[in-house]
Write a protein that holds these residues in place. Structure first.
Motif, PDB file in Angstrom:
ATOM      1  N   LEU A 235      -2.212   8.897  16.576  1.00  0.00           N
ATOM      2  CA  LEU A 235      -3.065   9.558  17.571  1.00  0.00           C
ATOM      3  C   LEU A 235      -2.938   8.962  18.967  1.00  0.00           C
ATOM      4  N   HIS A 236      -2.127   7.910  19.111  1.00  0.00           N
ATOM      5  CA  HIS A 236      -1.892   7.255  20.405  1.00  0.00           C
ATOM      6  C   HIS A 236      -3.196   6.766  21.043  1.00  0.00           C
ATOM      7  N   GLN A 237      -4.100   6.232  20.204  1.00  0.00           N
ATOM      8  CA  GLN A 237      -5.360   5.678  20.679  1.00  0.00           C
ATOM      9  C   GLN A 237      -5.165   4.181  20.889  1.00  0.00           C
ATOM     10  N   ARG A 238      -5.055   3.767  22.154  1.00  0.00           N
ATOM     11  CA  ARG A 238      -4.748   2.370  22.474  1.00  0.00           C
ATOM     12  C   ARG A 238      -6.037   1.561  22.644  1.00  0.00           C
ATOM     13  N   PRO A 239      -6.237   0.536  21.804  1.00  0.00           N
ATOM     14  CA  PRO A 239      -7.443  -0.282  21.927  1.00  0.00           C
ATOM     15  C   PRO A 239      -7.316  -1.287  23.065  1.00  0.00           C
ATOM     16  N   SER A 240      -8.466  -1.679  23.637  1.00  0.00           N
ATOM     17  CA  SER A 240      -8.490  -2.737  24.638  1.00  0.00           C
ATOM     18  C   SER A 240      -8.459  -4.094  23.936  1.00  0.00           C
ATOM     19  N   LEU A 241      -8.336  -5.161  24.706  1.00  0.00           N
ATOM     20  CA  LEU A 241      -8.317  -6.505  24.139  1.00  0.00           C
ATOM     21  C   LEU A 241      -9.637  -6.808  23.431  1.00  0.00           C
ATOM     22  N   ILE A 242     -10.752  -6.408  24.028  1.00  0.00           N
ATOM     23  CA  ILE A 242     -12.057  -6.647  23.410  1.00  0.00           C
ATOM     24  C   ILE A 242     -12.176  -5.869  22.106  1.00  0.00           C
ATOM     25  N   GLN A 243     -11.644  -4.654  22.063  1.00  0.00           N
ATOM     26  CA  GLN A 243     -11.677  -3.867  20.828  1.00  0.00           C
ATOM     27  C   GLN A 243     -10.823  -4.513  19.745  1.00  0.00           C
ATOM     28  N   LEU A 244      -9.702  -5.098  20.124  1.00  0.00           N
ATOM     29  CA  LEU A 244      -8.873  -5.817  19.154  1.00  0.00           C
ATOM     30  C   LEU A 244      -9.623  -7.020  18.587  1.00  0.00           C
ATOM     31  N   LEU A 245     -10.325  -7.737  19.449  1.00  0.00           N
ATOM     32  CA  LEU A 245     -11.135  -8.865  18.986  1.00  0.00           C
ATOM     33  C   LEU A 245     -12.258  -8.378  18.067  1.00  0.00           C
ATOM     34  N   GLY A 246     -12.794  -7.203  18.371  1.00  0.00           N
ATOM     35  CA  GLY A 246     -13.826  -6.621  17.519  1.00  0.00           C
ATOM     36  C   GLY A 246     -13.306  -6.332  16.127  1.00  0.00           C
ATOM     37  N   ILE A 247     -12.104  -5.782  16.039  1.00  0.00           N
ATOM     38  CA  ILE A 247     -11.484  -5.511  14.739  1.00  0.00           C
ATOM     39  C   ILE A 247     -11.272  -6.809  13.969  1.00  0.00           C
ATOM     40  N   VAL A 248     -10.827  -7.852  14.661  1.00  0.00           N
ATOM     41  CA  VAL A 248     -10.612  -9.152  14.013  1.00  0.00           C
ATOM     42  C   VAL A 248     -11.914  -9.665  13.411  1.00  0.00           C
TER      43      VAL A 248
END
Length: 267
Positions: A235-248
């Motif tokens: 879907l080409h939905q690019r997460p931000s750095l904060i969103q990546l940290l949220g996933i972690v």
């Protein structure tokens, strides 16, 4: 988990054509037909005491599917799955028999806040609300799937509950899809039904015969990361750095929630 999230990502175009409820109804209907054709459920031999569990699981599955697809129509797939994961994570924490187990849903919630980034002022409250409803449904689904799986052999339970799920989704889905059911739409719906519900529901039921609900919910910690990855690729939905940290944080909370996974003797 891969099948569920790939099916969700590939459903976005179908949702835009027949709506979230219409997509849920179509996929569940084809899934029900497949399960019934393979298993041939013994309807006449059902006992009255089996009905609450079957009805509960069927209705929960239908509602959870509709709300999840409606949520990914409004918010990114990875964010939706992370919010939805609060359901199985809470089940894992509740079944851990340790008070500290409830720390992990709190950690995951911090991760979800990072994913939704409410400080940006662009939060889709309806999408988040639908994902939260789906989270409750997912938690209930895990408990009831184990219950039904223990009472019925093989895939018999699914052949009885998925038709109920399809009928539940059809209350909203049939009017929504009416007038848009072309041959192409039907073909796409049938293909997506293999990705969800057929393959994952069958594998989840078999897994829950071997695992505790706590361990199952913990293993599902990988799913938000899979949802994020497929959201990026498909879907080409690019997460931000904060969103990546949220996933972690969400994945880490799930991994830490419960270490034991072996089930005791069935009763």
């Amino acid at each position: 988990m891969l099948s569920v999230q790939l099916g969700a990502a590939l459903s976005v175009d179908l949702i835009s054509t027949i709506g979230a409820a219409g997509t849920a109804w179509l996929r569940l209907t084809f899934g029900a037909l497949i399960f019934v054709a393979i298993v041939r459920p013994p309807v006449r031999s059902l006992r009255r005491r089996d009905l609450p569990g079957l009805l509960g699981l069927g209705i929960t599955t239908g509602l959870q599917t509709v709300t999840f697809l409606a949520a990914i129509e409004r918010i990114p797939l990875g964010t939706c799955v992370a919010i939805e994961f609060l359901g199985p994570l809470t089940v894992a924490a509740a079944r851990s028999r340790h008070v500290r187990g409830f720390i992990w849903p709190a950690v995951a919630l911090v991760g979800v806040i990072g994913l939704t980034e409410p400080w940006q002022g662009s939060v889709d409250a309806v999408g988040i609300g639908l994902a939260l409803i789906s989270a409750v449904g997912w938690g209930v689904y895990i408990v009831l799937t184990q219950h039904v799986g223990d009472r019925f052999e093989g895939l018999t339970g699914l052949s009885l509950t998925v038709p109920i799920a399809a009928a539940t989704a059809g209350i909203i889905g049939i009017p929504q899809a009416a007038g848009h059911l072309t041959v192409n739409v039907l073909a796409v719906g049938a293909g997506l039904a293999l990705l969800l519900p057929v393959l994952p529901y069958a594998f989840e039921l078999l897994a829950l015969r071997r695992l505790t609900t706590a361990a199952f919910g913990t293993l599902m910690a990988v799913e938000p990361a899979i949802g994020l990855l497929l959201g990026l690729i498909v879907l080409h939905q690019r997460p931000s750095l904060i969103q990546l940290l949220g996933i972690v944080l969400v994945v880490a909370a799930g991994a830490a929630a419960q270490r034991g996974g072996r089930r005791g003797q069935l009763t």
